[in-house]
Design a protein around this motif. Structure first.
Motif, short mmCIF file in Angstrom:
data_model
loop_
_atom_site.label_atom_id
_atom_site.label_comp_id
_atom_site.label_asym_id
_atom_site.label_seq_id
_atom_site.Cartn_x
_atom_site.Cartn_y
_atom_site.Cartn_z
N ALA A 270 0.82 -1.20 0.00
CA ALA A 270 0.00 0.00 0.00
C ALA A 270 0.86 1.25 0.00
O ALA A 270 0.41 2.32 -0.40
CB ALA A 270 -0.92 -0.01 1.22
N LEU A 271 2.11 1.13 0.45
CA LEU A 271 2.99 2.29 0.48
C LEU A 271 3.63 2.54 -0.88
O LEU A 271 4.22 3.57 -1.11
CB LEU A 271 4.09 2.07 1.53
N ARG A 272 3.54 1.56 -1.81
CA ARG A 272 4.11 1.72 -3.13
C ARG A 272 3.06 1.32 -4.17
O ARG A 272 3.17 0.29 -4.82
CB ARG A 272 5.34 0.83 -3.29
N PRO A 273 2.01 2.10 -4.36
CA PRO A 273 0.93 1.70 -5.25
C PRO A 273 1.32 1.82 -6.71
O PRO A 273 2.26 2.53 -7.07
CB PRO A 273 -0.18 2.70 -4.91
N VAL A 274 0.58 1.11 -7.54
CA VAL A 274 0.73 1.25 -8.98
C VAL A 274 0.05 2.57 -9.37
O VAL A 274 -1.07 2.85 -8.95
CB VAL A 274 0.07 0.08 -9.71
N VAL A 275 0.75 3.37 -10.16
CA VAL A 275 0.21 4.68 -10.54
C VAL A 275 0.25 4.83 -12.05
O VAL A 275 0.95 4.11 -12.76
CB VAL A 275 0.99 5.83 -9.87
N TYR A 276 -0.51 5.80 -12.53
CA TYR A 276 -0.59 6.11 -13.96
C TYR A 276 -0.31 7.60 -14.11
O TYR A 276 -0.98 8.43 -13.50
CB TYR A 276 -1.99 5.76 -14.49
N ARG A 277 0.71 7.93 -14.94
CA ARG A 277 1.09 9.33 -15.11
C ARG A 277 1.27 9.63 -16.59
O ARG A 277 1.71 8.77 -17.37
CB ARG A 277 2.36 9.64 -14.31
N ALA A 278 0.97 10.88 -16.95
CA ALA A 278 1.02 11.30 -18.36
C ALA A 278 2.23 12.21 -18.59
O ALA A 278 2.55 13.07 -17.76
CB ALA A 278 -0.27 12.02 -18.72
N TYR A 279 2.90 12.01 -19.73
CA TYR A 279 4.07 12.80 -20.10
C TYR A 279 3.93 13.27 -21.56
O TYR A 279 3.34 12.58 -22.39
CB TYR A 279 5.36 11.98 -19.98
N ARG A 280 4.51 14.44 -21.84
CA ARG A 280 4.57 14.92 -23.22
C ARG A 280 5.93 14.51 -23.80
O ARG A 280 6.98 14.77 -23.20
CB ARG A 280 4.39 16.43 -23.28
N ALA A 281 5.90 13.87 -24.96
CA ALA A 281 7.13 13.43 -25.62
C ALA A 281 7.88 14.64 -26.17
O ALA A 281 7.46 15.22 -27.18
CB ALA A 281 6.80 12.44 -26.73
N GLU A 282 8.98 15.01 -25.50
CA GLU A 282 9.72 16.21 -25.89
C GLU A 282 11.22 15.98 -25.96
O GLU A 282 11.94 16.73 -26.64
CB GLU A 282 9.46 17.35 -24.88
N ASP B 5 3.31 14.48 -28.80
CA ASP B 5 2.27 13.53 -28.39
C ASP B 5 2.38 13.28 -26.88
O ASP B 5 3.41 13.56 -26.26
CB ASP B 5 2.44 12.21 -29.14
N GLU B 6 1.32 12.75 -26.31
CA GLU B 6 1.29 12.47 -24.87
C GLU B 6 1.19 10.97 -24.63
O GLU B 6 0.51 10.24 -25.36
CB GLU B 6 0.13 13.21 -24.21
N ILE B 7 1.89 10.53 -23.56
CA ILE B 7 1.99 9.10 -23.24
C ILE B 7 1.55 8.88 -21.79
O ILE B 7 1.97 9.63 -20.90
CB ILE B 7 3.45 8.60 -23.38
N VAL B 8 0.74 7.87 -21.55
CA VAL B 8 0.40 7.46 -20.19
C VAL B 8 1.21 6.20 -19.86
O VAL B 8 1.10 5.19 -20.57
CB VAL B 8 -1.11 7.16 -20.02
N LEU B 9 2.03 6.28 -18.83
CA LEU B 9 2.81 5.13 -18.36
C LEU B 9 2.22 4.59 -17.07
O LEU B 9 1.72 5.36 -16.24
CB LEU B 9 4.27 5.53 -18.11
N VAL C 292 2.49 16.02 -17.65
CA VAL C 292 1.35 16.88 -17.95
C VAL C 292 0.15 16.46 -17.12
O VAL C 292 -0.02 15.29 -16.78
CB VAL C 292 0.98 16.85 -19.45
N ALA C 293 -0.68 17.43 -16.78
CA ALA C 293 -1.94 17.16 -16.08
C ALA C 293 -3.05 17.14 -17.13
O ALA C 293 -3.47 18.19 -17.61
CB ALA C 293 -2.19 18.22 -15.03
N ASP C 294 -3.47 15.95 -17.50
CA ASP C 294 -4.48 15.80 -18.54
C ASP C 294 -5.58 14.89 -18.00
O ASP C 294 -5.54 13.67 -18.16
CB ASP C 294 -3.85 15.19 -19.79
N PRO C 295 -6.57 15.47 -17.31
CA PRO C 295 -7.63 14.65 -16.69
C PRO C 295 -8.33 13.73 -17.67
O PRO C 295 -8.65 12.59 -17.33
CB PRO C 295 -8.59 15.70 -16.12
N GLN C 296 -8.56 14.20 -18.89
CA GLN C 296 -9.26 13.36 -19.86
C GLN C 296 -8.43 12.15 -20.25
O GLN C 296 -8.93 11.03 -20.34
CB GLN C 296 -9.60 14.19 -21.10
#
Length: 567
Positions: A216-228, A277-281, A299-303
């Motif tokens: 629980a202290l190391r959860p799986v997360v999803y984050r978005a990045y812009r390819a730059e 382009d944007e990538i979710v890892l 990037v913060a991309d709620p959609q």
């Protein structure tokens, strides 16, 4: 007051629930690390309520105890039978030896103090913290060749001796294994270093990432990045991105893309990603936060980040997965994009998620990731065990019936009646039926909540009845055995543990942490496992606990029958 006493005598079920309620409440109370525990608390409250001389019918006691024993067998069945083959045989041999050491040390102590069969069985139940021996011992005494008055006296003294010896049996075991044990094996500092080295060795993977624990202290997360970054100077495919992640030592996956303003779910390996382009890892938090430099700005991309993620419990049931390591499983194509969040065995104990951790039928994996990918992985592993409240009562009812019926059969050897007893038969039936469930998970399901009720309520309702029934004679029983019983309990608790630590080290050559876990499992002392893990700052002792717990939890209960034969 007279009305209340008369009501309880006329309706003993009310007295039982009063005992359970107060007993469970007291069992939760702690002073520092000390707690009486639920079973002992329920027994003592039952004794107190029993001073009102409340008659309780026998069938209730038997029914609740059979439910408890079947639940115990069902829980440990897969581990018990798996341990009989393969790499677990060494731990099986140790657990069997430990159980006989517990038996002979207790029997020898009883002979030294001149105890009768009931006192001996009570000493065994308390000193070895195996509460079920109370019921199995009483059943075994009922089939002995002795006067009815003697058998009744012996049966009544068992819970008295249990209550006196259980306290040190619990606290003493935790101290011996958590503190004295590491000192015997070279000192706490040395044992911690050896444990850390063992964990590092077990965590070596043929993959480039580090498949350490997931909690629980190391959860799986999803984050978005812009390819730059420069890596994307030319368009890169999804496969190339994930290969680069592996090269960098990251077990991360491309879950979603935004290309030209369009969101793409489950991108194909050959799909190209260009600058802008944007990538979710997806991946563990401590791994994913290190990736911004070579990809680009987060990037913060709620959609883009709003999509279904599934956490699915899956029971290992496929033949090809049984015996496979976590590392090998992760390399299967079906595991692409899927994270193993947690592993528990059939008893509900959590297993460290290490590269060398072996998976076996009956283990429950919590898979997390994209819904489509998780379900594909689940089908290749075994059975999707979706949460439900339904219990297969046909399975439970017939299981207990068949087991108790077989246990009721008595064989006479040299004039001595030998039988498993109905309680021993229910335990064996639980073992077999639990094993069958791990092999054919489409039937025989008992949800963890139902299993908890059968286990905890079954045992404690039985203990409540024992306490209420023995209440009127409890004080006289303590006077009969004397407080030297506490000293006998210390001896019967300490000797097997000291011998077990020495034998595990010198004969079986277990690593120190695994050695202590094996001793705790063989003695079925969960509190000690917690003390060991806290002191060593590691969950590695659980690697020695699971198999030995399954063996010890079965054999120590059946040892009551052997003990009675000795008497």
């Amino acid at each position: 007051m007279n009305w209340l006493v008369d009501t309880l005598r006329a309706n003993p079920a009310i007295a039982i629930f009063l005992t359970l309620g107060i007993g469970f409440w007291i069992g939760k109370l702690k002073y520092k690390s000390f707690s009486l525990g639920t079973v002992t608390s329920v027994l003592l409250v039952g004794v107190l309520v029993g001073q009102l001389d409340i008659p309780v019918s026998g069938p209730l006691k038997s029914v609740s105890f059979l439910l408890f024993l079947f639940a115990i067998g069902y829980s440990v069945g897969p581990e018990f039978f798996r341990a009989m083959r393969g790499s677990g045989l060494k731990q099986v041999g140790f657990a069997v030896l430990m159980c006989f050491i517990c038996l002979f040390c207790t029997w020898g102590t009883a002979l030294l103090f001149g105890y009768n069969p009931g006192e001996t069985l009570g000493l065994f139940a308390g000193a070895q913290t195996i509460s079920a021996v109370i019921g199995v011992g009483q059943d075994a005494i009922s089939s002995m060749n002795a006067a009815d008055a003697d058998k009744t006296s012996w049966q009544n003294i068992i819970p008295v001796c249990y209550a006196v010896t259980y306290i040190f049996g619990t606290i003493g075991s935790a101290w011996i294994l958590g503190s004295l044990g590491p000192a015997m094996l070279g000192g706490i500092k040395k044992v911690r270093e050896q444990t850390a080295a063992l964990a590092a060795t077990m965590n070596e993977s043929s993959l480039t990432d580090n498949p350490a624990y997931v909690s629980a202290l190391r959860p799986v997360v999803y984050r978005a990045y812009r390819a730059e970054a420069g890596f994307f100077a030319t368009p890169r495919s999804v496969a190339e991105i994930e290969q680069e992640l592996k090269t960098l030592g990251r077990r991360l996956f491309v879950e979603r893309l935004r290309i030209g303003g369009k969101i793409i779910d489950a991108p194909q390996p050959d799909m190209k990603v260009s600058r802008g382009d944007e990538i979710v890892l997806s991946g563990r938090r401590e791994v994913i936060v290190a990736d911004e430099s070579w990809i680009g700005q987060e990037v913060a991309d709620p959609q883009l980040l709003s999509f279904a993620v599934e956490k699915l419990p899956v029971m290992v049931a496929k033949k090809g997965i049984d015996g496979m390591t976590v590392d090998k499983l992760r390399q299967m194509p079906q595991m692409q994009g899927v994270i193993i969040g947690k592993i528990t065995n059939s008893m509900g104990a959590e297993i460290p998620v290490l590269a060398d951790t072996e998976l076996h039928n009956g283990f429950m994996l919590t898979l997390q990731g994209d819904t489509r990918e998780v379900e594909l992985a689940a089908k290749s592993i075994g059975y999707i065990d979706r949460p439900t409240t339904a219990t297969d009562m046909v399975f439970v009812g017939l299981g207990i019936f068949i087991g108790a019926l077989i246990g009721a059969v008595t064989i006479h050897l040299g004039g001595i009646p030998i039988s498993l007893s109905t309680s021993g038969g229910a335990l064996v039936a639980g073992l077999v039926f639990g094993w069958l469930r791990s092999k054919r998970p489409t039937f025989g399901r008992i949800p963890s909540s139902s299993l908890w009720i059968m286990n905890n309520l079954g045992l404690n309702m039985f203990i409540a009845v024992i306490g209420i029934s023995s209440g009127p004679t409890f004080i006289s029983g303590i006077q009969q055995v004397g407080w030297m019983l506490f000293v006998a309990g210390i001896i019967a608790t300490t000797l097997p543990l000291i011998l077990g630590i020495w034998i595990g080290d010198k004969w079986f050559h277990f690593p120190p942490a695994v050695n202590l876990g094996c001793v705790a499992g063989s003695r079925v002392t969960t509190a000690s496992l917690g003390a060991i893990q806290d002191n060593l700052h590691s969950t590695i002792p659980a690697m020695g606990y699971t198999i030995t717990y399954a063996i010890g939890n079965t054999l120590l209960i059946l040892m009551a029958v052997i003990m009675t034969a000795f008497m």
